[in-house]
Design a protein around this motif. Sequence first.
Motif, mmCIF file in Angstrom:
data_model
loop_
_atom_site.group_PDB
_atom_site.id
_atom_site.type_symbol
_atom_site.label_atom_id
_atom_site.label_comp_id
_atom_site.label_asym_id
_atom_site.label_seq_id
_atom_site.Cartn_x
_atom_site.Cartn_y
_atom_site.Cartn_z
ATOM 1 N N GLU A 76 30.184 -38.758 56.570
ATOM 2 C CA GLU A 76 30.359 -38.154 57.894
ATOM 3 C C GLU A 76 30.281 -39.216 58.987
ATOM 4 O O GLU A 76 31.059 -39.200 59.946
ATOM 5 N N ILE A 77 29.351 -40.154 58.848
ATOM 6 C CA ILE A 77 29.260 -41.237 59.817
ATOM 7 C C ILE A 77 30.538 -42.059 59.816
ATOM 8 O O ILE A 77 31.117 -42.362 60.865
ATOM 9 N N ALA A 78 31.005 -42.444 58.618
ATOM 10 C CA ALA A 78 32.143 -43.357 58.504
ATOM 11 C C ALA A 78 33.451 -42.732 58.955
ATOM 12 O O ALA A 78 34.337 -43.431 59.455
ATOM 13 N N GLU A 79 33.615 -41.421 58.786
ATOM 14 C CA GLU A 79 34.888 -40.773 59.132
ATOM 15 C C GLU A 79 34.893 -40.145 60.520
ATOM 16 O O GLU A 79 35.940 -40.118 61.181
ATOM 17 N N SER A 80 33.752 -39.628 60.968
ATOM 18 C CA SER A 80 33.728 -38.900 62.241
ATOM 19 C C SER A 80 32.775 -39.485 63.269
ATOM 20 O O SER A 80 32.812 -39.097 64.440
ATOM 21 N N GLY A 81 31.881 -40.381 62.838
ATOM 22 C CA GLY A 81 30.910 -40.962 63.761
ATOM 23 C C GLY A 81 29.703 -40.082 64.018
ATOM 24 O O GLY A 81 28.843 -40.432 64.828
ATOM 25 N N ILE A 83 26.108 -38.631 63.404
ATOM 26 C CA ILE A 83 24.862 -38.939 62.716
ATOM 27 C C ILE A 83 24.016 -37.693 62.473
ATOM 28 O O ILE A 83 22.937 -37.786 61.901
ATOM 29 N N ASP A 84 24.501 -36.526 62.876
ATOM 30 C CA ASP A 84 23.717 -35.295 62.752
ATOM 31 C C ASP A 84 23.338 -34.972 61.301
ATOM 32 O O ASP A 84 22.191 -34.582 61.044
ATOM 33 N N PRO A 85 24.264 -35.091 60.326
ATOM 34 C CA PRO A 85 23.850 -34.814 58.950
ATOM 35 C C PRO A 85 22.754 -35.753 58.451
ATOM 36 O O PRO A 85 21.856 -35.322 57.722
ATOM 37 N N MET A 86 22.804 -37.024 58.849
ATOM 38 C CA MET A 86 21.747 -37.948 58.444
ATOM 39 C C MET A 86 20.422 -37.564 59.088
ATOM 40 O O MET A 86 19.367 -37.583 58.425
ATOM 41 N N SER A 103 17.829 -43.215 67.617
ATOM 42 C CA SER A 103 19.281 -43.377 67.712
ATOM 43 C C SER A 103 19.662 -43.917 69.078
ATOM 44 O O SER A 103 18.922 -43.784 70.054
ATOM 45 N N GLY A 104 20.848 -44.543 69.110
ATOM 46 C CA GLY A 104 21.422 -45.022 70.354
ATOM 47 C C GLY A 104 22.668 -44.233 70.685
ATOM 48 O O GLY A 104 23.547 -44.081 69.828
ATOM 49 N N ASP A 105 22.753 -43.700 71.888
ATOM 50 C CA ASP A 105 23.856 -42.815 72.269
ATOM 51 C C ASP A 105 25.066 -43.604 72.756
ATOM 52 O O ASP A 105 24.976 -44.780 73.111
ATOM 53 N N GLY A 106 26.201 -42.898 72.801
ATOM 54 C CA GLY A 106 27.407 -43.445 73.388
ATOM 55 C C GLY A 106 28.066 -44.496 72.518
ATOM 56 O O GLY A 106 27.601 -44.832 71.432
ATOM 57 N N LEU A 107 29.194 -45.015 73.010
ATOM 58 C CA LEU A 107 29.913 -46.066 72.304
ATOM 59 C C LEU A 107 29.377 -47.438 72.714
ATOM 60 O O LEU A 107 29.097 -47.671 73.892
ATOM 61 N N PHE A 130 23.149 -47.499 60.726
ATOM 62 C CA PHE A 130 24.519 -47.099 60.412
ATOM 63 C C PHE A 130 25.242 -46.621 61.663
ATOM 64 O O PHE A 130 24.644 -46.014 62.553
ATOM 65 N N ALA A 131 26.564 -46.877 61.721
ATOM 66 C CA ALA A 131 27.431 -46.351 62.778
ATOM 67 C C ALA A 131 28.873 -46.519 62.333
ATOM 68 O O ALA A 131 29.201 -47.397 61.520
ATOM 69 N N MET A 132 29.769 -45.691 62.881
ATOM 70 C CA MET A 132 31.202 -45.821 62.602
ATOM 71 C C MET A 132 31.802 -46.908 63.476
ATOM 72 O O MET A 132 31.329 -47.187 64.586
ATOM 73 N N MET A 133 32.879 -47.515 62.990
ATOM 74 C CA MET A 133 33.669 -48.470 63.760
ATOM 75 C C MET A 133 34.950 -47.786 64.225
ATOM 76 O O MET A 133 35.676 -47.199 63.414
ATOM 77 N N LEU A 134 35.224 -47.863 65.519
ATOM 78 C CA LEU A 134 36.433 -47.263 66.091
ATOM 79 C C LEU A 134 37.334 -48.345 66.684
ATOM 80 O O LEU A 134 36.829 -49.281 67.323
ATOM 81 N N PRO A 135 38.664 -48.262 66.498
ATOM 82 C CA PRO A 135 39.382 -47.206 65.798
ATOM 83 C C PRO A 135 39.648 -47.572 64.330
ATOM 84 O O PRO A 135 40.444 -48.476 64.046
ATOM 85 N N THR A 136 38.970 -46.906 63.398
ATOM 86 C CA THR A 136 39.255 -47.039 61.973
ATOM 87 C C THR A 136 39.241 -45.660 61.349
ATOM 88 O O THR A 136 38.705 -44.700 61.935
#
Length: 229
Positions: A76-81, A83-86, A103-107, A130-136
């Motif tokens: 969920e983190i990697a595809e949508s960003g 962190i709620d499920p974690m 947690s740290g908010d925002g981009l 953990f965090a998602m990388m955008l745009p990926t």
Amino acid sequence: MSLIRKLLLGIGVLFISQSALAADYRVEITNLTYQISFTPRIVIAHVPVSFFSAGDDLNDSEGGLLNGQVNNALKEIAESGSIDPMIGILEQEEIAPLVSFASGDGLLAGGQKQTIDLMGVEGLSKISLFAMMLPTNDGFIALNNKDLPETGSVSYHINGYDAGTETNTEDCADIPGPLCGGTGLSPNDTGERFVHIHRGIRGLGSEINAAVYDWKNPVAIVTITKTSN
């Protein structure tokens, strides 16, 4: 012996062997890329346990840590960003004594840094982030099961990973965030089916310019400072 029992035994040993005094930590995250942004970051102090390994199939909803729960949360983190499920896992009654998180908010844009405080950490020796990388499609940053400093500071250079749960189409329809505004999760696409170092932006689509958004590892520096004990 179940994983939960093993973790509980582990934290029991830590409480015996380490000081019972709670400690505070300051975690500074620096984005080393030019134009890649990091989605909201989750920082977790915890007992010794690895959240994932290279080669893991995060599509496996029954395997991995906590019988698939962590796989699903990392996907969920990697595809949508999100962190709620974690966070939902970390707040479970049987897990909460084994972790401390913030947690740290925002981009967090390229070249920027953010500080996140972990307060009142007691009997925990490891840290993950953990965090998602955008745009990926499914790129994420990961600091996994590293040592918390006993005194002073420690810094880690971290890489960009591909979760292997979604094909790297580089099509904005498949990528969330302000640049693309596409769909996050892709339940019908299982990607490469194993975690690996991300290959970067290769210019497969017309909307994400590889000359602007490609990167080289490492993608971030994470500095952890023990501020009190």
